[in-house]
Scaffold this motif. Structure first.
Motif, PDB file in Angstrom:
ATOM      1  N   LEU A 169      -0.049  -2.116   2.720  1.00 46.44           N
ATOM      2  CA  LEU A 169       0.634  -3.271   3.210  1.00 46.44           C
ATOM      3  C   LEU A 169       2.088  -3.126   3.731  1.00 46.44           C
ATOM      4  O   LEU A 169       2.389  -3.662   4.771  1.00 46.44           O
ATOM      5  N   LEU A 170       2.800  -1.848   3.144  1.00 50.84           N
ATOM      6  CA  LEU A 170       4.049  -1.552   3.743  1.00 50.84           C
ATOM      7  C   LEU A 170       3.850  -1.113   5.151  1.00 50.84           C
ATOM      8  O   LEU A 170       5.060  -1.524   5.855  1.00 50.84           O
ATOM      9  N   GLU A 171       3.018  -0.698   5.644  1.00 46.85           N
ATOM     10  CA  GLU A 171       2.735  -0.202   6.981  1.00 46.85           C
ATOM     11  C   GLU A 171       2.132  -1.110   7.875  1.00 46.85           C
ATOM     12  O   GLU A 171       1.991  -0.998   9.201  1.00 46.85           O
ATOM     13  N   ASP A 172       1.618  -2.195   7.148  1.00 47.59           N
ATOM     14  CA  ASP A 172       0.784  -3.343   7.973  1.00 47.59           C
ATOM     15  C   ASP A 172       1.618  -4.516   8.390  1.00 47.59           C
ATOM     16  O   ASP A 172       1.508  -5.568   7.771  1.00 47.59           O
ATOM     17  N   LYS A 173       2.757  -4.467   9.393  1.00 51.62           N
ATOM     18  CA  LYS A 173       3.326  -5.460   9.608  1.00 51.62           C
ATOM     19  C   LYS A 173       2.665  -6.881  10.091  1.00 51.62           C
ATOM     20  O   LYS A 173       3.145  -7.978   9.515  1.00 51.62           O
ATOM     21  N   GLU A 174       1.534  -6.717  10.731  1.00 51.77           N
ATOM     22  CA  GLU A 174       0.958  -8.012  11.071  1.00 51.77           C
ATOM     23  C   GLU A 174       0.103  -8.496   9.837  1.00 51.77           C
ATOM     24  O   GLU A 174       0.200  -9.769   9.665  1.00 51.77           O
ATOM     25  N   GLY A 175      -0.560  -7.592   8.762  1.00 49.45           N
ATOM     26  CA  GLY A 175      -0.881  -8.101   7.817  1.00 49.45           C
ATOM     27  C   GLY A 175      -0.332  -8.850   6.753  1.00 49.45           C
ATOM     28  O   GLY A 175      -0.305  -9.600   6.131  1.00 49.45           O
ATOM     29  N   LYS A 176       1.159  -8.330   6.566  1.00 49.72           N
ATOM     30  CA  LYS A 176       2.225  -8.921   5.839  1.00 49.72           C
ATOM     31  C   LYS A 176       2.587 -10.000   6.377  1.00 49.72           C
ATOM     32  O   LYS A 176       2.669 -11.281   5.459  1.00 49.72           O
ATOM     33  N   LYS A 177       2.676 -10.265   7.665  1.00 56.07           N
ATOM     34  CA  LYS A 177       2.897 -11.578   8.351  1.00 56.07           C
ATOM     35  C   LYS A 177       1.894 -12.536   8.239  1.00 56.07           C
ATOM     36  O   LYS A 177       2.018 -13.695   7.865  1.00 56.07           O
ATOM     37  N   ASP A 178       0.569 -12.089   8.120  1.00 57.93           N
ATOM     38  CA  ASP A 178      -0.622 -13.386   8.023  1.00 57.93           C
ATOM     39  C   ASP A 178      -0.345 -13.629   6.461  1.00 57.93           C
ATOM     40  O   ASP A 178      -0.600 -14.901   6.208  1.00 57.93           O
ATOM     41  N   LEU A 179      -0.220 -12.693   5.613  1.00 60.74           N
ATOM     42  CA  LEU A 179      -0.070 -13.103   4.139  1.00 60.74           C
ATOM     43  C   LEU A 179       0.988 -13.990   3.918  1.00 60.74           C
ATOM     44  O   LEU A 179       0.814 -15.023   3.178  1.00 60.74           O
ATOM     45  N   THR A 190       6.940 -13.968   0.841  1.00 58.49           N
ATOM     46  CA  THR A 190       6.750 -12.538   0.337  1.00 58.49           C
ATOM     47  C   THR A 190       5.223 -12.411  -0.274  1.00 58.49           C
ATOM     48  O   THR A 190       4.873 -12.823  -1.199  1.00 58.49           O
ATOM     49  N   PRO A 191       4.691 -11.379   0.592  1.00 55.77           N
ATOM     50  CA  PRO A 191       3.450 -11.207  -0.020  1.00 55.77           C
ATOM     51  C   PRO A 191       3.112 -10.490  -1.281  1.00 55.77           C
ATOM     52  O   PRO A 191       4.027  -9.808  -1.476  1.00 55.77           O
ATOM     53  N   PHE A 204      13.662 -12.294  -4.306  1.00 53.53           N
ATOM     54  CA  PHE A 204      12.438 -12.362  -3.601  1.00 53.53           C
ATOM     55  C   PHE A 204      12.831 -12.384  -2.042  1.00 53.53           C
ATOM     56  O   PHE A 204      11.358 -11.713  -1.582  1.00 53.53           O
ATOM     57  N   PHE A 205      13.443 -12.819  -1.383  1.00 51.83           N
ATOM     58  CA  PHE A 205      13.764 -12.571  -0.178  1.00 51.83           C
ATOM     59  C   PHE A 205      13.814 -11.421   0.451  1.00 51.83           C
ATOM     60  O   PHE A 205      13.593 -10.861   1.678  1.00 51.83           O
ATOM     61  N   ALA A 206      14.681 -10.488  -0.438  1.00 55.61           N
ATOM     62  CA  ALA A 206      14.960  -9.048   0.046  1.00 55.61           C
ATOM     63  C   ALA A 206      13.324  -8.182  -0.084  1.00 55.61           C
ATOM     64  O   ALA A 206      13.549  -7.136   0.647  1.00 55.61           O
ATOM     65  N   ALA A 207      12.610  -8.666  -0.880  1.00 55.66           N
ATOM     66  CA  ALA A 207      11.553  -7.857  -1.209  1.00 55.66           C
ATOM     67  C   ALA A 207      10.456  -7.851   0.099  1.00 55.66           C
ATOM     68  O   ALA A 207      10.277  -8.787   0.700  1.00 55.66           O
ATOM     69  N   ASP A 208       9.905  -6.763  -0.004  1.00 54.42           N
ATOM     70  CA  ASP A 208       8.689  -6.549   1.119  1.00 54.42           C
ATOM     71  C   ASP A 208       7.423  -6.912   0.409  1.00 54.42           C
ATOM     72  O   ASP A 208       6.683  -7.355   1.294  1.00 54.42           O
ATOM     73  N   LEU A 209       7.358  -6.469  -0.826  1.00 51.61           N
ATOM     74  CA  LEU A 209       6.227  -6.907  -1.532  1.00 51.61           C
ATOM     75  C   LEU A 209       6.334  -7.593  -2.902  1.00 51.61           C
ATOM     76  O   LEU A 209       7.288  -6.801  -3.664  1.00 51.61           O
ATOM     77  N   PHE A 210       5.778  -8.556  -3.428  1.00 46.30           N
ATOM     78  CA  PHE A 210       6.014  -8.825  -4.852  1.00 46.30           C
ATOM     79  C   PHE A 210       4.638  -8.168  -5.584  1.00 46.30           C
ATOM     80  O   PHE A 210       3.587  -8.224  -5.216  1.00 46.30           O
TER      81      PHE A 210
END
Length: 376
Positions: A334-344, A302-303, A275-281
């Motif tokens: 989402l993989l390219e949207d660092k701010e979007g991932k951080k917000d989620l 993890t978003p 879960f921690f290693a994943a960029d997206l679930f």
């Protein structure tokens, strides 16, 4: 309090989310000084009948009652006598459409203890399953009225809608959760352990049942026009052959040249680390109630990208999709949207810590149980 919980599968067998919810609730109530027993299905692997302070009583019973095709077989009278004569203050059945709940329904008026049903979704109301389960749900409202209360995990799912449509007023809404102490930064490095060298990791967690939607996730992954992503599937091959997607997933993993990794029977520490290693679930599930894996994604920050099974639509920390194509587009974006991932990530983590902690949830069950015992 002397408490009996019933669930189809329990330690050392694996019963998915239902078993985990009952385990967390039972063990934590036992640690608080209550006398807790779990009634469950017989297991030849079970050699110890107390685990983490919880007694275990198993019965050689299989099947579903009031079902158009399957009947209950085994030590039915032994189980029902146990319910009648067990001297419990409270009996809680976890999940409808299981033998341990269905047999209880038949004798509710003969059980002196207070009676609670945690409904857990009523998956038989979904799709073509509705026709298969029609006799079951014709009888269910009458049984629901004989329970002292019904517990729904969400106010926005089909089990509560079914109860509302049949005038069921005696209910409480109590969610599921995780233990955030388990979701600290792990020492295990999944990338090193499994030799994952791509920039990004996508994760899905769920045993190889067809309804878990691994096929959707694999198809969405296959649509990606990029070579910098690895899909990790964590799950076990425990489904009956006609319900299993194990062979299909294995074939796709073989064809992927290492881009799809299957972690089979991975230890819990590896699952948390994933879960921690994943960029997206990713969740492709077709049937859920209140899925623990979504809360675990939230707890790890993890978003998630998910189809709207169960109550996922009310969970923050991710986005919902209706088609495989939408999932593919969402992954790319989402993989390219660092701010979007951080917000989620921050939204999911904040809500999980505030609402979906096991200690807080067990407080709610304990308060409910005490109130029922003092309601005379």
């Amino acid at each position: 309090m002397r408490i009996l919980h019933t669930v189809a599968y329990y330690h050392p067998d694996f019963g998915g989310g239902a078993q985990e919810v009952v385990r967390q609730l039972s063990e934590r109530l036992a640690w608080r000084g209550h006398d807790v027993t779990v009634a469950t299905t017989f297991s030849p692997q079970r050699q110890v009948f107390e685990h983490n302070g919880v007694r275990i009583r198993h019965f050689k019973i299989r099947g579903l009652m009031n079902h158009s095709a399957l009947g209950i077989r085994g030590d039915v009278e032994e189980y029902q006598d146990y319910l009648r004569n067990g001297q419990f203050d409270l009996v809680m059945n976890y999940a409808a459409q299981t033998w341990c709940t269905d047999l209880t329904c038949k004798i509710l008026q003969e059980i002196r203890a207070k009676k609670v049903l945690a409904a857990c979704g009523y998956s038989g109301l979904l799709g073509v399953r509705r026709l298969f389960y029609w006799p079951y749900f014709q009888r269910l409202p009458g049984y629901l009225r004989r329970y002292d209360t019904i517990v729904y995990h969400s106010a926005n799912y089909i089990d509560k809608a079914f109860g509302d449509a049949h005038g069921i007023k005696n209910y409480h809404v109590i969610p599921n959760g995780v233990d955030s102490r388990e979701f600290q930064r792990p020492d295990v490095n999944i990338r090193v352990l499994y030799d994952i060298q791509t920039k990004y990791i996508l994760l899905t967690v769920g045993d190889h049942f067809a309804n878990k939607g691994h096929d959707r996730v694999i198809e969405a992954f296959g649509n990606l026009k990029r070579a910098d992503v690895t899909l990790v599937i964590v799950g076990r091959d425990i489904a009956p052959r006609y319900r299993s997607c194990w062979k299909k997933c294995s074939l796709e993993a073989c064809r992927s040249n290492g881009r799809i990794r299957m972690l089979n029977n991975a230890p819990r520490s590896h699952v948390v680390a994933a879960f921690f290693a994943a960029d997206l679930f990713l969740s492709g599930s077709r049937i859920e109630a209140f899925p623990l894996v979504i809360i675990e994604a939230m707890a790890s920050g993890t978003p998630f990208i998910a189809f709207p099974a169960g109550n996922i639509a009310e969970m923050p920390g991710g986005i919902l999709v209706r088609t495989v194509s939408e999932m593919s587009v969402g992954i790319d974006r989402l993989l390219e949207d660092k701010e979007g991932k951080k917000d989620l990530s921050e939204k999911g983590l904040s809500v999980q810590r505030g609402r979906y902690e096991w200690e807080t949830i067990v407080d709610q069950y304990e308060k409910l149980y005490r109130a029922l015992l003092h309601s005379e």
